[in-house]
Design an enzyme around this catalytic site. Structure first.
Site, mmCIF file in Angstrom:
data_model
loop_
_atom_site.group_PDB
_atom_site.id
_atom_site.type_symbol
_atom_site.label_atom_id
_atom_site.label_comp_id
_atom_site.label_asym_id
_atom_site.label_seq_id
_atom_site.Cartn_x
_atom_site.Cartn_y
_atom_site.Cartn_z
ATOM 1 N N PHE A 154 0.810 -1.222 0.000
ATOM 2 C CA PHE A 154 0.000 0.000 0.000
ATOM 3 C C PHE A 154 0.841 1.270 0.000
ATOM 4 O O PHE A 154 0.362 2.332 -0.388
ATOM 5 C CB PHE A 154 -0.932 0.014 1.236
ATOM 6 C CG PHE A 154 -0.234 0.420 2.513
ATOM 7 C CD1 PHE A 154 -0.048 1.764 2.816
ATOM 8 C CD2 PHE A 154 0.278 -0.523 3.391
ATOM 9 C CE1 PHE A 154 0.615 2.156 3.977
ATOM 10 C CE2 PHE A 154 0.939 -0.140 4.549
ATOM 11 C CZ PHE A 154 1.109 1.202 4.837
ATOM 12 N N LYS A 178 -1.352 -7.127 -9.388
ATOM 13 C CA LYS A 178 -2.330 -7.208 -8.292
ATOM 14 C C LYS A 178 -1.883 -6.184 -7.249
ATOM 15 O O LYS A 178 -1.044 -6.461 -6.406
ATOM 16 C CB LYS A 178 -2.335 -8.623 -7.697
ATOM 17 C CG LYS A 178 -3.621 -9.045 -6.997
ATOM 18 C CD LYS A 178 -4.017 -8.183 -5.808
ATOM 19 C CE LYS A 178 -3.159 -8.422 -4.596
ATOM 20 N NZ LYS A 178 -3.429 -7.427 -3.504
ATOM 21 N N GLU A 181 -4.871 -3.978 -1.968
ATOM 22 C CA GLU A 181 -6.316 -3.765 -1.887
ATOM 23 C C GLU A 181 -6.633 -2.497 -1.081
ATOM 24 O O GLU A 181 -7.770 -2.039 -1.081
ATOM 25 C CB GLU A 181 -7.019 -4.992 -1.283
ATOM 26 C CG GLU A 181 -6.611 -5.369 0.140
ATOM 27 C CD GLU A 181 -5.360 -6.243 0.211
ATOM 28 O OE1 GLU A 181 -4.352 -5.928 -0.465
ATOM 29 O OE2 GLU A 181 -5.374 -7.219 0.982
ATOM 30 N N SER A 231 5.370 -7.043 3.308
ATOM 31 C CA SER A 231 5.920 -7.356 4.632
ATOM 32 C C SER A 231 6.721 -8.664 4.615
ATOM 33 O O SER A 231 6.601 -9.465 3.685
ATOM 34 C CB SER A 231 4.761 -7.472 5.626
ATOM 35 O OG SER A 231 3.895 -8.494 5.189
ATOM 36 N N CYS A 286 9.500 1.878 3.531
ATOM 37 C CA CYS A 286 10.386 0.733 3.821
ATOM 38 C C CYS A 286 11.803 1.203 4.072
ATOM 39 O O CYS A 286 12.619 0.466 4.601
ATOM 40 C CB CYS A 286 10.373 -0.252 2.673
ATOM 41 S SG CYS A 286 11.064 0.456 1.184
ATOM 42 N N GLU A 386 9.291 -4.476 12.965
ATOM 43 C CA GLU A 386 9.000 -3.327 12.105
ATOM 44 C C GLU A 386 7.664 -2.733 12.566
ATOM 45 O O GLU A 386 6.629 -3.411 12.510
ATOM 46 C CB GLU A 386 8.895 -3.775 10.643
ATOM 47 C CG GLU A 386 8.653 -2.606 9.696
ATOM 48 C CD GLU A 386 8.467 -3.053 8.241
ATOM 49 O OE1 GLU A 386 7.786 -4.059 7.995
ATOM 50 O OE2 GLU A 386 9.001 -2.360 7.356
#
Ligand code: NAD
Length: 503
Positions: A154, A178, A181, A231, A286, A386
């Site tokens: 995301f 893909k 979402e 992740s 990240c 994290e």
């Protein structure tokens, strides 16, 4: 797709925007207001099959399309992305809550990869050696591998899809994307502009969903390579399942990035950069700095770090004073607040607590204020995990060697930086550190697209990294040819009057 965000987000299959037949839809919300922006389908198995089939069909002609033509498509796409940068950034702000500058940066870093993809002919050059044996030459070509898939997170809904499909397609492949979402609208807009740039039908498909749709791609024999960013647990799943299904996989995963601050560092620059790189984008990068290692006397700067951090406020993207936006979801906010609570329980000194943050006019936003912990030790969960929020841990070290040991003991290896005025200290750090991307007086060292994005250890599973030459290797097969031509055959050649002195 419409100019405005449609109430139901379509799929992009074989050059057409199609309404999914799914019975299962999820809300895509604005994280600053909680308003539902659109609904995205969990793509049905039939539709997933169509996505792979149309990419496979398009591959048959695209793989033989001349390289300069593929490059020209990328040039037109780059131009369109630039023209639509602000429009893309506005959509991105609505679905991620990022500040407008951050959103424009997200788009821009993607545009830079498309620029690189336009240089594909130079990147795809093979190698040649003449006379590997008497009259025999050896040469190699890079050829596309087929249908590739991309699964994106995301936090960079423009940049990360653009890390993937332009390079894959420029290499002669076709692609099924893909996207996350949580913010799939920006990637749909990217696909729309790709079509406008003249991309033939089937080069790119966009499907929506979560684990089920991802597993479909990982298990489908028609998919040859999978690029993933997300992740660590999901990255491991993707790498294991993809490779078990005999696919090429590159999986970029989570991080815990350290900035080492030496006492000789430029103090205002170091403090400014500590703050910007830890709480910027609400810590949802990240490459965000989540640990600052203060060496020796730099530990005396803690009050100034605290004050600088306290001056940054979260807010809505339309507010020019907003330092950063909300967390992406209520669940992400709860998770971050859980870590803040744990940090206190584990004995870290909480110098700033962002738990109760609110923003006037936006009571439903997923806000967390800047949070600072001092005296953090490597056994605490706020150090090991994290957090992915605007939370910075300060760790003390006596020497540069201690700091290097600490960073190298951390399993992640995405990014790190050192702030120092000493060339020798910087040289030692860049050489000894087991992290794939190192900044020297640069807090977030993301390589430009003519290099590659080179996270290491638990931050990356695979061999070839994103963009640059490594992406070309990832998205191509090398074919090596050994060729010999017989002098005596010249008599049978098609041009009998060609003269040649035979040996
Ligand atoms: P995520 O792992 O939750 O989701 C990433 C993608 O995987 C999404 O498309 C999602 O639909 C899919 N997914 C989620 N659960 C799945 C499952 N069980 N099986 C199969 N697919 C699944 O990540 P996120 O929260 O969207 O993104 C944040 C994470 O991404 C952070 O850990 C961050 O460090 C990481 N990240 C890494 C890099 C990098 O370059 N190393 C870059 C950006 C983000």
């Amino acid at each position: 797709m419409d100019k405005t965000i449609p109430a139901k987000l379509p799929l992009y299959l074989h050059g057409n925007w199609i309404q999914s037949q799914s019975n299962d839809w999820l809300d895509v919300t604005n994280p600053a207001t909680g308003a539902v922006l659109t609904r995205a389908p969990y793509t049905t198995a039939d539709e997933m099959e169509q996505a792979v089939a149309s990419a496979a069909e398009a591959f048959q002609s695209w793989k033989d399309t001349p390289v300069p033509e593929r490059a020209r498509l990328m040039l037109r796409y780059q131009q369109l992305l630039k023209e639509h940068q602000e429009e893309l950034a506005t959509i991105l702000c609505e679905e991620t809550g990022k500040t407008f500058d951050d959103a424009k940066g997200d788009v821009w870093r993607g545009i830079e990869v498309v620029e690189q993809a336009a240089n594909i002919a130079a990147l795809m050059m093979g190698e040649t050696v003449e006379n590997v044996a008497s009259t025999i030459d050896c040469y190699s070509y890079l050829q596309p591998i087929g249908v590739c898939a991309g699964i994106t997170p995301f936090n960079f809904p423009a940049m990360i899809p653009l890390w993937m499909f332009p390079m894959a397609i420029a290499c002669g492949n076709t692609f099924v994307l893909k996207p996350s979402e949580q913010d799939p609208v920006t990637p749909c807009k990217l696909a729309e502009l790709f079509a406008e740039a003249g991309a033939p039908k089937g080069l790119l498909q966009v499907v929506h969903g979560g684990r089920e749709q991802v597993d479909f791609l990982l298990e489908h024999p028609g998919i040859k390579a999978v690029s993933f960013v997300g992740s660590v647990p999901v990255g491991r799943h993707i790498y294991r399942t993809g490779t078990d299904n005999l696919k090429r996989v590159q999986a970029f995963a989570g991080a815990k990035n350290h900035m080492v601050v030496m006492p000789d560092a430029n103090k205002p620059a170091a403090i400014n950069n500590i703050v910007g790189s830890s709480v910027g984008a609400a810590g949802q990068r990240c490459m965000a700095i989540s640990v600052a290692v203060l060496v020796g006397e730099a530990q005396q700067w803690i009050p100034e770090i605290r004050d600088a951090m306290a001056g940054v406020k979260p807010g809505h993207w339309k507010d020019p004073d907003a330092g950063y936006g909300p967390l992406i979801s209520a669940a992400a906010r709860e998770r971050v607040l859980g870590y803040i609570k744990k940090g206190k329980e584990e004995g870290a000194r909480c110098l700033l607590d962002g738990t109760g943050a609110s923003v006037d006019g936006y009571p439903n936003g997923h806000w967390v204020g800047p949070t600072l912990f001092a005296d953090v030790t490597p056994d605490m969960s706020i150090y090991t995990d994290e957090i992915f929020g605007p939370v910075l841990c300060l760790v003390n070290a006596d020497t540069l060697d201690d700091a290097i040991r600490l960073v190298n003991d951390c399993p992640y290896g995405n990014g790190t930086s050192i702030f120092t005025a000493s060339g020798a200290a910087a040289r030692k750090y860049q050489h000894d550190i087991l992290v794939g991307q190192v900044g020297i007086n640069v807090p977030i060292p993301v390589p430009l697209p003519f290099f590659s994005f080179t996270g290491w250890r638990a931050s990356f599973y695979g061999d070839q990294h994103a963009y640059g030459k490594q992406a070309v290797r990832f998205y191509t097969e090398t074919k090596t040819v050994i060729a010999r031509w017989f002098d005596s055959d010249i008599e049978h050649a098609e041009h009998p009057n060609m003269t040649i002195q035979l040996k």
